[in-house]
Design a protein around this motif. Sequence first.
Motif, PDB file in Angstrom:
ATOM      1  N   LYS A  41     -10.192   9.539 -10.671  1.00 33.37           N
ATOM      2  CA  LYS A  41      -9.482   8.270 -10.760  1.00 33.37           C
ATOM      3  C   LYS A  41      -8.749   8.139  -9.432  1.00 33.37           C
ATOM      4  O   LYS A  41      -7.729   8.767  -9.182  1.00 33.37           O
ATOM      5  CB  LYS A  41      -8.514   8.266 -11.941  1.00 33.37           C
ATOM      6  N   ALA A  42      -9.310   7.305  -8.554  1.00 34.73           N
ATOM      7  CA  ALA A  42      -8.968   7.325  -7.129  1.00 34.73           C
ATOM      8  C   ALA A  42      -7.730   6.496  -6.800  1.00 34.73           C
ATOM      9  O   ALA A  42      -7.773   5.553  -5.998  1.00 34.73           O
ATOM     10  CB  ALA A  42     -10.167   6.861  -6.314  1.00 34.73           C
ATOM     11  N   ASP A  43      -6.596   6.871  -7.375  1.00 37.16           N
ATOM     12  CA  ASP A  43      -5.362   6.141  -7.088  1.00 37.16           C
ATOM     13  C   ASP A  43      -4.894   6.344  -5.653  1.00 37.16           C
ATOM     14  O   ASP A  43      -4.028   5.606  -5.180  1.00 37.16           O
ATOM     15  CB  ASP A  43      -4.256   6.552  -8.053  1.00 37.16           C
ATOM     16  N   HIS A  44      -5.458   7.318  -4.955  1.00 38.32           N
ATOM     17  CA  HIS A  44      -5.134   7.452  -3.531  1.00 38.32           C
ATOM     18  C   HIS A  44      -5.658   6.254  -2.742  1.00 38.32           C
ATOM     19  O   HIS A  44      -5.223   6.016  -1.616  1.00 38.32           O
ATOM     20  CB  HIS A  44      -5.725   8.750  -2.966  1.00 38.32           C
ATOM     21  N   GLN A  45      -6.557   5.481  -3.347  1.00 36.37           N
ATOM     22  CA  GLN A  45      -7.115   4.299  -2.692  1.00 36.37           C
ATOM     23  C   GLN A  45      -6.430   2.998  -3.114  1.00 36.37           C
ATOM     24  O   GLN A  45      -6.845   1.922  -2.685  1.00 36.37           O
ATOM     25  CB  GLN A  45      -8.616   4.195  -2.988  1.00 36.37           C
ATOM     26  N   LEU A  46      -5.408   3.065  -3.944  1.00 39.15           N
ATOM     27  CA  LEU A  46      -4.749   1.839  -4.387  1.00 39.15           C
ATOM     28  C   LEU A  46      -4.228   1.056  -3.184  1.00 39.15           C
ATOM     29  O   LEU A  46      -3.537   1.591  -2.319  1.00 39.15           O
ATOM     30  CB  LEU A  46      -3.596   2.158  -5.339  1.00 39.15           C
ATOM     31  N   ALA A  47      -4.579  -0.217  -3.152  1.00 38.48           N
ATOM     32  CA  ALA A  47      -4.230  -1.059  -2.009  1.00 38.48           C
ATOM     33  C   ALA A  47      -2.716  -1.221  -1.880  1.00 38.48           C
ATOM     34  O   ALA A  47      -1.971  -1.099  -2.849  1.00 38.48           O
ATOM     35  CB  ALA A  47      -4.885  -2.431  -2.156  1.00 38.48           C
ATOM     36  N   VAL A  48      -2.272  -1.487  -0.686  1.00 44.13           N
ATOM     37  CA  VAL A  48      -0.895  -1.800  -0.297  1.00 44.13           C
ATOM     38  C   VAL A  48      -0.020  -0.548  -0.252  1.00 44.13           C
ATOM     39  O   VAL A  48       0.523  -0.203   0.790  1.00 44.13           O
ATOM     40  CB  VAL A  48      -0.235  -2.863  -1.201  1.00 44.13           C
ATOM     41  N   ALA A  49       0.143   0.156  -1.375  1.00 42.31           N
ATOM     42  CA  ALA A  49       1.043   1.308  -1.419  1.00 42.31           C
ATOM     43  C   ALA A  49       0.315   2.639  -1.316  1.00 42.31           C
ATOM     44  O   ALA A  49       0.930   3.657  -1.003  1.00 42.31           O
ATOM     45  CB  ALA A  49       1.883   1.279  -2.693  1.00 42.31           C
ATOM     46  N   GLY A  50      -0.976   2.678  -1.635  1.00 40.36           N
ATOM     47  CA  GLY A  50      -1.774   3.883  -1.440  1.00 40.36           C
ATOM     48  C   GLY A  50      -1.449   5.049  -2.343  1.00 40.36           C
ATOM     49  O   GLY A  50      -1.723   6.196  -1.998  1.00 40.36           O
ATOM     50  N   SER A  51      -0.893   4.787  -3.526  1.00 37.56           N
ATOM     51  CA  SER A  51      -0.602   5.905  -4.426  1.00 37.56           C
ATOM     52  C   SER A  51      -0.493   5.439  -5.866  1.00 37.56           C
ATOM     53  O   SER A  51      -0.402   4.240  -6.158  1.00 37.56           O
ATOM     54  CB  SER A  51       0.707   6.599  -4.025  1.00 37.56           C
ATOM     55  N   VAL A  52      -0.445   6.415  -6.778  1.00 39.49           N
ATOM     56  CA  VAL A  52      -0.307   6.158  -8.211  1.00 39.49           C
ATOM     57  C   VAL A  52       0.962   5.371  -8.520  1.00 39.49           C
ATOM     58  O   VAL A  52       1.064   4.701  -9.557  1.00 39.49           O
ATOM     59  CB  VAL A  52      -0.302   7.500  -8.981  1.00 39.49           C
ATOM     60  N   LYS A  53       1.950   5.426  -7.607  1.00 39.72           N
ATOM     61  CA  LYS A  53       3.221   4.749  -7.835  1.00 39.72           C
ATOM     62  C   LYS A  53       3.100   3.229  -7.738  1.00 39.72           C
ATOM     63  O   LYS A  53       4.057   2.508  -8.082  1.00 39.72           O
ATOM     64  CB  LYS A  53       4.251   5.232  -6.819  1.00 39.72           C
ATOM     65  N   ALA A  54       1.953   2.724  -7.265  1.00 37.65           N
ATOM     66  CA  ALA A  54       1.823   1.279  -7.041  1.00 37.65           C
ATOM     67  C   ALA A  54       2.029   0.475  -8.326  1.00 37.65           C
ATOM     68  O   ALA A  54       2.784  -0.498  -8.330  1.00 37.65           O
ATOM     69  CB  ALA A  54       0.463   0.963  -6.425  1.00 37.65           C
ATOM     70  N   ARG A  55       1.356   0.859  -9.409  1.00 36.38           N
ATOM     71  CA  ARG A  55       1.446   0.036 -10.627  1.00 36.38           C
ATOM     72  C   ARG A  55       2.876  -0.028 -11.142  1.00 36.38           C
ATOM     73  O   ARG A  55       3.415  -1.101 -11.404  1.00 36.38           O
ATOM     74  CB  ARG A  55       0.520   0.582 -11.714  1.00 36.38           C
ATOM     75  N   GLY A  56       3.496   1.127 -11.346  1.00 41.68           N
ATOM     76  CA  GLY A  56       4.851   1.145 -11.876  1.00 41.68           C
ATOM     77  C   GLY A  56       5.863   0.551 -10.921  1.00 41.68           C
ATOM     78  O   GLY A  56       6.716  -0.248 -11.319  1.00 41.68           O
ATOM     79  N   GLY A  57       5.770   0.955  -9.639  1.00 38.18           N
ATOM     80  CA  GLY A  57       6.717   0.444  -8.658  1.00 38.18           C
ATOM     81  C   GLY A  57       6.609  -1.055  -8.482  1.00 38.18           C
ATOM     82  O   GLY A  57       7.622  -1.771  -8.471  1.00 38.18           O
ATOM     83  N   PHE A  58       5.385  -1.542  -8.345  1.00 42.63           N
ATOM     84  CA  PHE A  58       5.197  -2.988  -8.213  1.00 42.63           C
ATOM     85  C   PHE A  58       5.710  -3.710  -9.453  1.00 42.63           C
ATOM     86  O   PHE A  58       6.359  -4.749  -9.367  1.00 42.63           O
ATOM     87  CB  PHE A  58       3.717  -3.320  -7.998  1.00 42.63           C
ATOM     88  N   HIS A  59       5.401  -3.142 -10.622  1.00 40.70           N
ATOM     89  CA  HIS A  59       5.797  -3.813 -11.856  1.00 40.70           C
ATOM     90  C   HIS A  59       7.302  -3.987 -11.937  1.00 40.70           C
ATOM     91  O   HIS A  59       7.810  -5.061 -12.289  1.00 40.70           O
ATOM     92  CB  HIS A  59       5.301  -3.057 -13.091  1.00 40.70           C
TER      93      HIS A  59
END
Length: 443
Positions: A91-109
């Motif tokens: 599950k390639a969360d290292h590729q999440l756009a903008v923030a580049g980490s698993v923290k993107a979903r929670g942090g953005f939310h």
Amino acid sequence: MPGHFRDGSSQSAKLWINPEHGGQALGADDGNITINDVLAAEQRLARFAPLLQKLFPELEMSKGMVESPLLALPAEVVTKGAGDHGHFWVKADHQLAVAGSVKARGGFHEVLEFAEGVALSHGLLKDGDGYEVLASSTARECFARYEVAVGSTGNLGMSIGIMSAALGFKASVHMSAEAKEWKKRLLRSHGVIVHEYPGDYGQAVAIGREQASSNPLAHFVDDEKSTSLFCGYAVAALRLQRQLLELNVRVDREHPLFVYIPCGVGGAPGGVCYGLKHVFGDHVHCFFVEPEDSSCFLVRMQHPDAEGISIYDAGQHNKTIADGLAVPQASELVYPLMRTRLAGMVVATDERMLVDLWQLKSMAGLKVEPSAAAAVSGPRALLCTEVGQQYLQASGLAPFMSAANHIVWTTGGTLMPTDEFDRLFAQGQQLASQSFACEPSAA
């Protein structure tokens, strides 16, 4: 006690099985969090997608949705013979756009939930408006009066800081000694104010929280206590369910799912685990992976009556190459939610993370940071330790392992500067000349 690999290597991981897994722990409850809160978070992210598409060109193709792919992983990255024990995925969360980490979903939310509240209170959103209106000069002038702050070792700070600054908020990130210089530089390039401290994550959070409390227009994102972060993280489980369906991957009694997630304070992996247990119930088995000298969640799980216990109380020193996991105390919001949901904990050495960083790149073409590479120790520990084999036997899983699916959750790394990654890659390559091999035990 955790079980070692059969090969006896000093670089082996350790596995601890949660004795309360699947039961009803005394005093454990879900507090005020329900799956409806997770669904509400998913809907909020969808409402904001058009705005995110407008703010970030890299989200144009996904129409403002921030999500990572589910990729096949060569089984030999885990260990020789692992392919006989199921299928392996990243599950390639290292590729999440903008923030580049698993923290993107929670942090953005959380930032978006705060922005939504400010916008509604100031009449910036009227009936029929799309959320793109929040990119207007009027909205930005309003947001500029407010501050969004967070304490972080790096990745959460990047997700909060980048999103807050993009919306027009004053963004402040309080960073502990473990935070990498390249993450500080990246934040500052987005206009984020970075405060640096010589102490650990706990100090950065405490000071950030105190400073924000004195400003009535400041919102502090509290990684240790935030339900908004938690629910944003949990959205990943709903999306993973759809990805598995699209790939025709079954999850049931005869096709068990194992998920291995790096863990710091516990918010992101806890949210993912909470969501997955709701979606798949007893058919999913979640394991957190921590550094051996910063295993705060394991310490908390092993001491259920010791609220606030830290790794220092357990003789650890918080020294690890995995900066994102260098946390002294587990979240007391997340811990009760994991008491019966979490299958177990894996503890990995820094050397093992570096070797797996090298292997993920050389064998699978994936660029991750050490804290993300820690996840590979999860399936290896399950398959290669006596403790792991006992868990599979006791849970009735052993007969179905050839049809199992294992998901390694890579939590960050794509945004790492090339020179920084190359240095770590070279260290991993050198360490790989030593013997790390293990053979999965016969089920």
